[in-house]
Write a protein that holds these residues in place. Sequence first.
Motif, mmCIF file in Angstrom:
data_model
loop_
_atom_site.group_PDB
_atom_site.id
_atom_site.type_symbol
_atom_site.label_atom_id
_atom_site.label_comp_id
_atom_site.label_asym_id
_atom_site.label_seq_id
_atom_site.Cartn_x
_atom_site.Cartn_y
_atom_site.Cartn_z
ATOM 1 N N ALA A 95 14.781 9.036 10.749
ATOM 2 C CA ALA A 95 16.217 8.774 10.809
ATOM 3 C C ALA A 95 16.647 8.429 12.224
ATOM 4 N N CYS A 96 15.946 8.984 13.217
ATOM 5 C CA CYS A 96 16.389 8.774 14.601
ATOM 6 C C CYS A 96 16.190 7.332 15.046
ATOM 7 N N LEU A 97 15.438 6.526 14.295
ATOM 8 C CA LEU A 97 15.268 5.116 14.672
ATOM 9 C C LEU A 97 16.501 4.287 14.304
ATOM 10 N N LYS A 98 17.313 4.805 13.376
ATOM 11 C CA LYS A 98 18.526 4.113 12.913
ATOM 12 C C LYS A 98 18.193 2.695 12.421
ATOM 13 N N MET A 99 17.119 2.582 11.666
ATOM 14 C CA MET A 99 16.745 1.292 11.092
ATOM 15 C C MET A 99 16.908 1.407 9.578
ATOM 16 N N PRO A 100 17.069 0.266 8.881
ATOM 17 C CA PRO A 100 17.192 0.347 7.411
ATOM 18 C C PRO A 100 15.944 0.957 6.787
ATOM 19 N N MET A 101 16.167 1.771 5.770
ATOM 20 C CA MET A 101 15.072 2.541 5.208
ATOM 21 C C MET A 101 15.083 2.457 3.689
ATOM 22 N N ILE A 102 13.926 2.271 3.081
ATOM 23 C CA ILE A 102 13.868 2.328 1.614
ATOM 24 C C ILE A 102 12.689 3.204 1.200
ATOM 25 N N GLU A 103 12.761 3.739 -0.017
ATOM 26 C CA GLU A 103 11.639 4.514 -0.559
ATOM 27 C C GLU A 103 11.241 3.905 -1.897
ATOM 28 N N PRO A 104 10.463 2.816 -1.876
ATOM 29 C CA PRO A 104 10.208 2.093 -3.125
ATOM 30 C C PRO A 104 9.052 2.646 -3.959
ATOM 31 N N PHE A 105 8.318 3.638 -3.410
ATOM 32 C CA PHE A 105 7.101 4.068 -4.112
ATOM 33 C C PHE A 105 7.313 5.361 -4.877
ATOM 34 N N ARG A 106 6.371 5.612 -5.775
ATOM 35 C CA ARG A 106 6.349 6.857 -6.525
ATOM 36 C C ARG A 106 4.901 7.316 -6.602
ATOM 37 N N LYS A 107 4.707 8.610 -6.501
ATOM 38 C CA LYS A 107 3.341 9.137 -6.583
ATOM 39 C C LYS A 107 3.169 9.684 -7.989
ATOM 40 N N VAL A 108 2.112 9.298 -8.672
ATOM 41 C CA VAL A 108 2.010 9.739 -10.055
ATOM 42 C C VAL A 108 1.198 11.023 -10.215
ATOM 43 N N THR A 109 0.209 11.258 -9.369
ATOM 44 C CA THR A 109 -0.474 12.551 -9.475
ATOM 45 C C THR A 109 0.125 13.497 -8.442
ATOM 46 N N SER A 110 -0.066 14.773 -8.707
ATOM 47 C CA SER A 110 0.521 15.740 -7.787
ATOM 48 C C SER A 110 -0.561 16.467 -7.005
ATOM 49 N N GLN A 111 -1.780 15.955 -7.096
ATOM 50 C CA GLN A 111 -2.867 16.663 -6.432
ATOM 51 C C GLN A 111 -2.687 16.630 -4.920
ATOM 52 N N ASP A 112 -2.941 17.752 -4.308
ATOM 53 C CA ASP A 112 -2.754 17.851 -2.865
ATOM 54 C C ASP A 112 -3.961 17.258 -2.147
ATOM 55 N N GLN A 113 -3.698 16.356 -1.187
ATOM 56 C CA GLN A 113 -4.811 15.666 -0.535
ATOM 57 C C GLN A 113 -5.568 16.538 0.450
ATOM 58 N N LYS A 114 -4.895 17.622 0.859
ATOM 59 C CA LYS A 114 -5.463 18.412 1.951
ATOM 60 C C LYS A 114 -6.884 18.902 1.636
ATOM 61 N N ASN A 115 -7.100 19.260 0.354
ATOM 62 C CA ASN A 115 -8.366 19.886 0.024
ATOM 63 C C ASN A 115 -9.406 18.900 -0.481
ATOM 64 N N LEU A 116 -9.120 17.607 -0.357
ATOM 65 C CA LEU A 116 -10.065 16.621 -0.879
ATOM 66 C C LEU A 116 -10.917 16.056 0.245
ATOM 67 N N ASN A 117 -12.103 15.596 -0.099
ATOM 68 C CA ASN A 117 -12.917 14.912 0.911
ATOM 69 C C ASN A 117 -12.638 13.410 0.857
ATOM 70 N N ARG A 118 -13.333 12.689 1.703
ATOM 71 C CA ARG A 118 -13.012 11.283 1.886
ATOM 72 C C ARG A 118 -13.160 10.465 0.599
ATOM 73 N N GLU A 119 -14.258 10.676 -0.122
ATOM 74 C CA GLU A 119 -14.488 9.885 -1.334
ATOM 75 C C GLU A 119 -13.403 10.160 -2.365
ATOM 76 N N GLU A 120 -13.077 11.455 -2.497
ATOM 77 C CA GLU A 120 -12.067 11.804 -3.495
ATOM 78 C C GLU A 120 -10.708 11.218 -3.120
ATOM 79 N N ARG A 121 -10.439 11.221 -1.800
ATOM 80 C CA ARG A 121 -9.170 10.660 -1.361
ATOM 81 C C ARG A 121 -9.102 9.161 -1.647
#
Lengths: 382, 200
Positions: free
Chosen positions: B116-142
């Motif tokens: 927000a501090c950049l004061k530039m136009p912002m959009i959120e056009p994406f949606r994530k369909v799975t809810s799996q947390d990436q933190k616990n995944l390795n590279r291949e799974e990610r």
Amino acid sequence: MMQCPRCLNTDKAFFYRGSRGWYCRKCISFGRVMLEEENEPVSLAPVSEGSEEYTLQYPLTKAQEEIAVKCAELIDTSDVLLHCVCGAGKTELVVLSIAKMLKEKKKVCFAIPRRQVVLELRERLAGYFPKAKVVAVCGGHTEETDGDLIVCTTHQLYRYYRVFDLLILDEPDAFPFRGSEVLHGIAETSRKGHMICLSATPDQELLRKEREGSLIRLVLNRRPHGHPLPVPQIKVVPDKVMFLSLIRWLHRHRAQSCMVFVPSIKKAQYLYWFLFLLFPCCLCTSHTENRDEVIRAFREKKNGVMLCTTVMERGLTIENVQVCVYQADSRIFDEAGLVQMAGRVGRVFAYPEGDVLFLCRRRSEKAERCVKALREANLCAV
Amino acid sequence: MRCLMCGKNRDEGTFRDLFDPQDPLCEKCRSEWRRKHIRFRLGGVTAESSYVYNEAFSRCLIQFKELNDEALRDVFLYEVADRLRFRYRGYTLCLLPSSEEKSAARGFSHLRLMFACLKMPMIEPFRKVTSQDQKNLNREERLAMQDAIILKDGVQLPEKILLCDDTITTGATMLGALAALGQKAQKVRIYAVSANIRWL
């Protein structure tokens, strides 16, 4: 005035207004607490039937018995500070009070600053209360957080908002609890009843509370075996000779276990490289990963040398151990710590005496105050 | 005024405060971050990041994202805001999604606050369909999770898009977003506040 319901902080600089309202940033590492929202006291399962039955390994001595009964009486009406020398059996003293609370179906918690001690203490308390469900809650053991008797680190108290009818705080003068306003606040809000503090070296804060009258101090200056506390010998030696003095001392005690306290981890490592050529040595600092194993091996060996930092200064009982503090004048050590280190010696009935040596580079007031405190305790005990 | 990370009082002031008195972090906390502007190619697109994802940065990010400490919103882009505003003038910030459960539990969009501090136009056009947390995944799974990001229905995309995220570890989320964009955008750039050390 705004006050954090969990850590009791009132400093305005730590409050921040987010999208859902004001919250406290001082205790943010325990999760966010909103100031305006009502915090429900956590509800735990009731204490199970018959959990108050207890058996002690040894019967209490007369002096211990007296203190224990007095403590159990006083906790109904006020907070208690049990000021007992190291190795006086502080845990055993409060068993009676715990049993009394459990009988009244009240929740009791035993909180300790150090994780290492939590697991050890759980085993001991589970032995004393065979029918009660004793749970240990600390880093790595947080799946189960409810039982008849909860043993936890002081960090974990944030899980229990206004739960405990009796909170027993062991060694409140130990790092990291000492001087941490957040942890003090969390301990304060985790209880709705009274508190027992167990300490060999109460700090100014506790003594101030006693003077104000909000805390009653019970003193026990004698160990159960009746022998006086080992008083350290202070030896002032020049820097370069200190290492030789240490070797000489270790050589004299080569048939016994020796603990050598060193001010920093780095120094402990360097000393280890030299000493392991001469003695069966092990290293135990906060960087040691398999600390439990190292301690177990040290216990079994009977004539080893353990190089350790201040992490090991509390809550450890080893048979027939001698203690040396290397560079005892270092500013890392404080008086309370030195008293605790000296208190590792002579805790077992079979070996009630031992040798404590403080090696200093110059006269140190802290070391002298420590010796004075121990002498006074010995005098009062008679 | 207190430092937002270590809580130390900073009224006394330091030498740096003569030139930079507004920084919400104190000199010591700031010096633990490793600032390094790097540019690399990711999925055929130019990517840029400003910090190395080290322990101090991750501690701060976790306090902001997981512990919901909204006060840290301006800490991340404080030093680089002017530079970004200049370099990416004319672009529209396009924030990558968090999983829906997580942002619901959080109660705010952490990227929206952060940028927000950049004061530039912002959009959120994406949606994530799975809810799996990436933190616990390795590279291949990610990397296998790339399909988990889709465009919301009926989104109007501007011409110049800057994909923004807080950190790039393997780049899997970014590649997923690029795949979701397909050919629909004319000009795409990537910006992450921090990047894993392996991108150096």
